[in-house]
Design an enzyme around this catalytic site. Sequence first.
Site, short mmCIF file in Angstrom:
data_model
loop_
_atom_site.label_atom_id
_atom_site.label_comp_id
_atom_site.label_asym_id
_atom_site.label_seq_id
_atom_site.Cartn_x
_atom_site.Cartn_y
_atom_site.Cartn_z
N HIS A 138 58.45 -0.77 0.97
CA HIS A 138 58.35 0.50 1.68
C HIS A 138 58.14 0.22 3.17
O HIS A 138 57.32 -0.62 3.53
CB HIS A 138 57.17 1.32 1.16
CG HIS A 138 56.95 2.58 1.93
ND1 HIS A 138 57.75 3.70 1.76
CD2 HIS A 138 56.04 2.90 2.89
CE1 HIS A 138 57.32 4.66 2.57
NE2 HIS A 138 56.27 4.20 3.28
N GLU A 150 96.14 16.83 -0.17
CA GLU A 150 95.89 16.25 -1.49
C GLU A 150 96.60 17.08 -2.56
O GLU A 150 96.52 18.31 -2.57
CB GLU A 150 94.39 16.20 -1.76
CG GLU A 150 93.99 15.88 -3.18
CD GLU A 150 94.53 14.55 -3.66
OE1 GLU A 150 95.02 14.51 -4.81
OE2 GLU A 150 94.47 13.55 -2.92
N THR A 191 99.87 -11.45 -8.35
CA THR A 191 100.80 -11.10 -7.27
C THR A 191 100.44 -9.83 -6.53
O THR A 191 101.13 -9.43 -5.60
CB THR A 191 102.22 -10.98 -7.84
OG1 THR A 191 102.20 -10.18 -9.04
CG2 THR A 191 102.80 -12.35 -8.18
N GLY A 195 92.89 6.89 1.67
CA GLY A 195 93.16 7.99 2.58
C GLY A 195 91.92 8.50 3.27
O GLY A 195 91.91 8.76 4.48
N THR A 251 96.21 -9.08 0.38
CA THR A 251 96.03 -7.75 0.93
C THR A 251 94.61 -7.50 1.40
O THR A 251 94.37 -6.97 2.48
CB THR A 251 96.44 -6.68 -0.10
OG1 THR A 251 97.84 -6.79 -0.37
CG2 THR A 251 96.14 -5.28 0.41
N GLY A 280 94.55 -15.17 1.04
CA GLY A 280 93.62 -14.05 1.23
C GLY A 280 94.23 -12.73 0.83
O GLY A 280 93.51 -11.79 0.50
N GLY A 334 92.56 10.14 -1.73
CA GLY A 334 91.84 9.15 -2.51
C GLY A 334 91.01 8.26 -1.61
O GLY A 334 90.74 8.58 -0.45
#
Length: 473
Positions: free
Chosen positions: A452, A211, A151, A193, A42, A40, A190
Amino acid sequence: MSEKQYDLVVLGGGTAGYVAAIRASQLGKKVAIVEKSLLGGTCLHKGCIPTKALLKSAEVHQTIKNASNFGFDVRDFKINFDKILQRKDEIVKQMHKGVNHLMQSNHIDIFNGIGRILGTSIFSPQSGTISVEYENGESDLIPNQFVLIATGSRPKSLSFINFDHDKILSSDDILSLNSLPQSLAIIGGGVIGLEFASLMTDLGTSVTVIEANERIIPSESKQIATILKRELSSRGVRFYEDIELDENSIQKSDDGVTIHFGDQLVEIEKVLISIGRQANTNDIGLNNTKIKTDEAGHIITNTFQQTEDKHIYAAGDCIGKLQLAHVGSKEGIVAVEHMFEETPIPLNYDLMPKCIYTYPEVASIGKSLEQAKIANINARSYKVSFKAIGKALIDDMTEQKGFCEMIINQDTDEIIGLNMIGPHVTELINEISLLQFMNGSSLELGLTTHAHPSLSEVLMELGLKAEGRAIHI
């Protein structure tokens, strides 16, 4: 040496790796995955899934705080952070169990160890045999026809200060916290963050974002960045932009961390460094191959994810494209289908949806108007506000600042981008992804009947507006 000869060995069991392995198994190939940690990768364990689980809890917290807008008087409630963490861990555990089941049902062999690519030897006339080193010191050699390197990546630290996993944190570290910090500085405005800024401020942490660029999320449109900054600021986040930090800027003490820049002094409990991710391509045996990397260590591939060694492919974060889980999955599938002669369609990265799961959410595909102008495209934008959409007001009467914007190439009438900020836009973007994949037009989007009331009506109105036929705006 393993007694089996594999058609494909995948180096890395993250999203790109295990999806590719499943696709190869569907094609009738004998497949193995080498993974040193948990299947799985990161996304499942240290990224997408646990972060979004926490963000959902933060969203519920926002709903309760604003319950009076919906007619409920909720005066006394408290955050049970232990329960929030328990829910996050249970989701990850359930999904990890699901991935393991997929490996079994697709007859994919798993080697839990550190994998490295070997060069030519008496065992193989070409580089690519995989050496697997196990924790107990034993090892295996896995011969194969093809290799897919998947990787992944890891959090990048500042050049002048390393993660100490206590006060100076990576995104991995912050997901392992057992209690909420009273104050947090996030270095990097980014996607990662800002997602942590959004959830932490909503859970009561005092948040400061620093930043280096002139503005946050420079890859998104300027107006979206402005609105997101304003919305987060209104909930207590402090922003400092265009700030260069150096080795004298950050000092740790027993009480916390002090950050100096210009005439500003920020004292906080912990610091999250969120300045991007670094490819995991060192010490995997690339020196035994013809594979080339760029200056950042990303593996260079062609449009079918093929490296300079034609039997070795690479996909996911390690090739340094958009570094998104869904993009890595598609790269892995393209690689497998190409190596086994299934004539796949190469990825068009301009058509890949990008999402930021802050509150409010941000989603985009293709170019912003600013990016189109930089590319010298004769472009025009069309915009529809969510405040014109009944379902948006029903869902949250305070969410009236969001919008959807379509970018049209005026020379070709082609949709070249769409940007959104507002409620559930990370779901709405998938309609645009399909539209782009099918080479649809703004008129086709506008003429498609939308239920709708629904949030997706904003896209119908946007398509009609581009054709001068909008009804409700």
